[in-house]
Every structure is written in C-alpha cells, then in structure tokens.
Design an enzyme around this catalytic site. Structure first.
Site: not given
Length: 152
Positions: A64-67
């Site tokens: 779950i790449p997030h930013g």
C-alpha cells in the site's frame, strides 16, 4: 465515503509491467496522476521517499504505497496487479501482486488514516484477494472492489 467512490477505472492497472519497486511506483503514479491532479514525477518522488522510511509491502503479496502532496486537492486511490509478482522489500520478503496506491492532500490526516484502514480491511478478506488475482480485466477488478466496498 467508499474506496470505490475515489478509485476511478482509469487508475486501475490489471497487469503491471514493472519488474522492480521503483518501476512499480512510477507505473502506479502514471495511472493515478490524472485523477490526483499531480505530476507523475512529484507522486513518484513522494512515494519513493516514503519507501525509504520502510517498505509499504505489508506481506501476503500486498503493498500500500502512500503519501501526501501539496498539489493533491482530494484523496486519490490507484490499484495495480502484478501477475508475476514484484520484489518490493515486503515484511515477509515475498513478491507483491496487489498494490493499492493512496495519495492525500498535505494536511489530511484523518482521511488518510480512514482510507488506509478501509483498504487494510478489504485486503484481510482472502476471497477478495483471490478474486482480484483471478480477475480477467480492469473492469472486473473495479467490479470486485465495488462489490466488497463499505462506507468508512
């Protein structure tokens, strides 16, 4: 709000071409860029920066790449599936097949956490993951997410 309210068909990739983590993040960034209203390079940079803190590969074939980005005005979600799997430095050291990308405005803490929690809840359902892996098209993936999504 539901994940399906913010996950647009155009931000779903049924078969990622990427062979490694940076390529996967760039490919996912390209898909979500038009929806998020942010530049691909900016999205890629913020996601890779987050990965340096620790992998968002949570294990079980999931990442779950997030930013957060200043230029993003509302929460944006993307989805990607890798049939072969991508080495992502996951917690269990296994390849990742399912990716949910999450981008939120710079000062959106509550929304960010709610969406992460909802994605995590969906991904705890084995049948949901199996159906996503077996889906034949982008439209089928979108439909599976719609069918399993709940208000958060």
């Amino acid at each position: 709000m539901k994940i399906s309210d913010i996950l647009k068909l155009d931000a779903i990739i049924a078969d990622l071409k990427a062979k490694n983590k940076p390529e996967a993040i760039k490919e996912l960034s390209q898909a979500v860029s038009p929806v998020a209203g942010a530049e691909v390079e900016d999205i890629t940079a913020v996601l890779l920066e987050r990965e340096h803190l620790g992998s968002t590969g949570i294990g079980g074939g999931i990442a779950i790449p997030h930013g957060k980005l200043e230029t993003v005005k509302s929460i944006a979600v993307g989805f990607g599936r890798s049939i072969k799997g991508i080495e992502f430095e996951s917690l269990d050291n296994r390849p990742v097949h399912l990716f949910f990308l999450l981008l939120t405005p710079e000062h959106s803490t509550g929304g960010h956490l709610k969406v992460l929690a909802q994605i995590s809840k969906l991904l705890k359902m084995d049948q949901f993951k199996e159906r996503l892996l077996a889906a034949g098209s982008t439209e089928q993936i979108h439909q599976i997410i719609l069918e399993n999504d709940e208000e958060f």
